[in-house]
Design an enzyme around this catalytic site. Structure first.
Site, PDB file in Angstrom:
ATOM      1  N   GLU A 261      -2.306  -2.041  -8.340  1.00 16.92           N
ATOM      2  CA  GLU A 261      -2.178  -0.580  -8.350  1.00 16.92           C
ATOM      3  C   GLU A 261      -0.814  -0.153  -8.892  1.00 16.92           C
ATOM      4  OE1 GLU A 261      -3.229  -2.421  -5.833  1.00 16.92           O
ATOM      5  OE2 GLU A 261      -4.766  -1.397  -4.637  1.00 16.92           O
TER       6      GLU A 261
ATOM      7  N   LYS B 242       7.397  -5.355  -3.671  1.00 15.06           N
ATOM      8  CA  LYS B 242       8.038  -6.586  -3.221  1.00 15.06           C
ATOM      9  C   LYS B 242       7.680  -7.733  -4.169  1.00 15.06           C
ATOM     10  CE  LYS B 242       8.232  -9.752   0.670  1.00 15.06           C
ATOM     11  NZ  LYS B 242       7.870 -10.048   2.042  1.00 15.06           N
TER      12      LYS B 242
ATOM     13  N   HIS C  99      -7.674  21.315  17.331  1.00 10.27           N
ATOM     14  CA  HIS C  99      -8.840  22.072  16.856  1.00 10.27           C
ATOM     15  C   HIS C  99      -9.759  21.196  16.012  1.00 10.27           C
ATOM     16  CE1 HIS C  99      -7.210  25.879  18.322  1.00 10.27           C
ATOM     17  NE2 HIS C  99      -6.046  25.301  18.058  1.00 10.27           N
TER      18      HIS C  99
ATOM     19  N   LYS D 194      -8.999  -7.936  -2.884  1.00 17.05           N
ATOM     20  CA  LYS D 194      -8.217  -7.975  -4.142  1.00 17.05           C
ATOM     21  C   LYS D 194      -8.833  -8.981  -5.103  1.00 17.05           C
ATOM     22  CE  LYS D 194      -3.571  -7.114  -2.233  1.00 17.05           C
ATOM     23  NZ  LYS D 194      -2.268  -7.735  -2.013  1.00 17.05           N
TER      24      LYS D 194
ATOM     25  N   GLU E 173      -2.104  -3.648  10.046  1.00 13.40           N
ATOM     26  CA  GLU E 173      -1.891  -4.780   9.134  1.00 13.40           C
ATOM     27  C   GLU E 173      -1.153  -5.901   9.880  1.00 13.40           C
ATOM     28  OE1 GLU E 173      -1.531  -4.375   4.574  1.00 13.40           O
ATOM     29  OE2 GLU E 173       0.508  -4.867   5.162  1.00 13.40           O
TER      30      GLU E 173
ATOM     31  N   GLY F 133       6.636  -6.370   3.852  1.00 12.20           N
ATOM     32  CA  GLY F 133       6.389  -5.108   3.144  1.00 12.20           C
ATOM     33  C   GLY F 133       6.363  -3.902   4.070  1.00 12.20           C
ATOM     34  N   ARG F 134       5.658  -4.020   5.197  1.00  9.55           N
ATOM     35  CA  ARG F 134       5.538  -2.856   6.099  1.00  9.55           C
ATOM     36  C   ARG F 134       6.781  -2.658   6.966  1.00  9.55           C
ATOM     37  NH1 ARG F 134       1.911  -6.771   6.798  1.00  9.55           N
ATOM     38  NH2 ARG F 134       1.895  -8.014   8.692  1.00  9.55           N
TER      39      ARG F 134
END
Ligand code: F6P
Length: 547
Positions: free
Chosen positions: A211, A205, A383, A511, A352, A266-267
């Site tokens: 990253e 965005k 399990h 960050k 978030e 963004g999410r």
């Protein structure tokens, strides 16, 4: 006024004392209609919330809480494009991305429906070119592999959805996702790919995320090592972003850029051009079915009365446990292997959004907000951590997500899968009494002394709440509805907790510090300016790399 001082909150606090004494097993025994009474259908989706620690009064009080918190008003504000993301002064309009074609809305001089359609048309035509093989790589071959480079919302949504919709892929292209800055992620992904048939989508965005940009530069170098000529980048790199300047700075032509807008968080962005990897993988038509499914859920959320409104009820049940039973953990267990990334996706969506402690007035909220969200597909999870769900000291509410039909009919597998799913919800609700456990052990011929010793370990308290979400099958439409359902659940909770669900300042500090530490790691001097732990760790690494 703090929501804790509202009449509904106070009434719920006192009502909790009554409900605490009730066991769901008795509530079911007393009411043969409990399943019908506490389940809701919309379209293909059924929510069974009967296995919750509630009665009719609980639901009435929870609905009053939603009314007192003005969920209706905030919902209207969100859909109308009011700037409810008040710390960033932004509208929250991901719902506009899935409106029908005729939708138009003016926002700050922009006609939103027109812009959305323009980008969808660009995506459609690009998918056509790639999937037909008309778009050629630098050696004249068609594209066979698409690598989406992004992180957070620019990765989790498209990755989760492409995994979920694997049966709908027509196989024209394979998709790969690179998110982590750990070089292993990109190196392992690129191994085995051919530069002349690979397309990179750089999805960010902001187009400033460390990253993503680092991975994108590594991909660019890998590509140019093989293709050599920089002019070939135009055939192998496209960008999805709101930031044209940065996209061009990276070397991607504006014609190869798919826009979206600052009113898409963004999410919440998989519905925008961030969904390009989805559209390439399953085809553009399927992508529009995903949007249609989400829109159907938007309509349900907008129109169904609170007591019949799935996202509202899920939100209220979450608040019931989080704030009145002090349970700050929530598990999501899909009984479908294709949904294996859903819990990871929901972690960003929920945590978030609602991992906040400051309210709209800038004050500490003074109560719990977003719970820890976690999960893994069933039956693997049974399990691994179900022991804790059944016999841990406190309960953790669970969402079970179940398609009635498997995409892969393989003998008895689906019958066994669903038997397990339903059995878990029953076991968590019923538990096992001392009488039942004793009888079992006696029937198995166990000596009395051993029975006495083992008995406490064999008891299950039960009364542990679950929601079961059932739909006919995983398909683009149903998946769209399911995701939108969770988006609205998170929204309603944020409104009631009086927080801003749409910013994420909490990820900034780490960050900033990483940016400060990087030159120290790469510099000439040992680190001295941090605390002794951080200095020690930086210097340990410097020594290990021979600085
Ligand atoms: O983690 C913070 C965050 O801003 C997320 O909200 C976002 O989804 C992610 O980083 C990626 O951001 P971008 O799409 O701008 O690269």
């Amino acid at each position: 006024m703090s929501i804790q001082n509202s009449p509904a909150w106070k009434a719920l606090a006192s009502h909790k004392q009554d409900v605490e004494r009730l066991h769901m097993k008795e509530l079911f025994a007393d009411d043969a209609e409990r399943f019908e009474r506490f389940s809701i259908r919309t379209g293909d989706l059924l929510l069974d919330y009967s296995k919750n620690r509630i009665n009719g009064k609980t639901i009435k009080l929870l609905n009053s809480l939603a009314e007192e918190a003005d969920v209706e008003g905030y919902r209207a504000k969100m859909f109308a494009g009011r700037k409810i993301n008040f710390t960033e002064q932004r509208a929250v309009l991901h719902t506009a991305l899935r409106q029908p074609e005729s939708f138009r809305m003016e926002l700050d001089g922009q006609t939103i429906g027109c812009d959305v359609r323009e980008v969808l048309a660009q995506m459609r035509s690009f998918c056509g070119l790639i999937l037909s093989g008309e778009w050629k790589g630098y050696s004249g071959k068609a594209i066979t592999d698409v690598v989406n480079i992004g992180i957070g919302g620019s990765d989790l949504g498209p990755y989760m959805v492409t995994e979920a919709l694997r049966p709908f892929a027509d196989g024209a292209v394979k998709v790969h996702f690179v998110s982590n800055i750990d070089g292993t992620h990109i190196i392992e992904t690129l191994r085995g790919l051919d530069a002349d048939t690979t397309l990179f989508i750089i999805a960010s965005k902001t187009f400033t995320t460390q990253e993503t940009l680092t991975n994108a530069h590594t991909a660019r170098k890998w590509f140019l090592d093989k293709a050599v000529d920089e002019s070939f980048i135009a055939r192998h790199f496209v960008a999805v972003s709101t930031n044209q300047e940065k996209v061009e700075e990276f070397g991607i032509d504006a014609h190869n850029m798919f826009r979206f807008w600052d009113w898409v968080g963004g999410r919440y962005s998989l519905w925008s051009s961030i969904g390009l990897a989805i559209a390439l993988y399953v085809g553009f038509e399927r992508f529009t079915e995903l949007l249609a499914g989400a829109h159907a859920m938007d309509e349900h959320f907008l129109t169904a009365p609170f007591e019949n409104n799935i996202p509202v009820l899920l939100a209220l049940l979450g608040i019931w446990y989080n704030n009145f039973f002090d349970v700050h953990s929530h598990a999501v267990i899909p009984y479908d292997q294709y949904l294996h990334r859903l819990p990871a996706y929901l972690q960003q969506l929920d945590m978030e959004s609602n991992g906040k402690r400051i309210d709209r007035e800038g004050d500490e909220v003074g109560y719990a907000t977003g719970p820890v969200i976690w999960g893994e597909p069933g039956t693997n999870s049974q399990h691994a951590f179900f022991q804790l769900l059944h016999q841990g000291p406190n309960f953790i509410p669970v969402d079970f997500i179940v398609p009635l039909k498997s995409q892969n009919q393989a003998g008895k597998h689906h019958d066994i899968l669903l038997a397990n799913c339903f059995a878990q919800t029953e076991a968590l609700m019923r538990g096992k009494t001392a009488k039942e456990a004793e009888k079992e052990m006696r029937d198995a011929g166990m000596p009395e002394e051993r029975i006495e010793q083992l008995l406490p370990h064999k008891l299950f308290p039960g009364n542990r709440p679950t929601n079961t979400l059932v739909f006919s099958e995983i398909n683009p439409f149903n998946l769209g509805s399911l995701i939108a359902m969770y988006e609205h659940k998170v929204f309603v909770q944020g409104v009631i907790w009086r927080i801003n669900s749409f910013d994420q300042w909490g990820v900034e500090l780490g960050k900033q510090l990483a940016k400060a530490i990087l030159p120290e790691i790469q510099g000439e001097q040992d680190a001295k300016t941090h605390d002794s732990s951080t200095n020690g760790l930086i210097n340990l690494y410097r020594q290990s790399r021979g600085s």
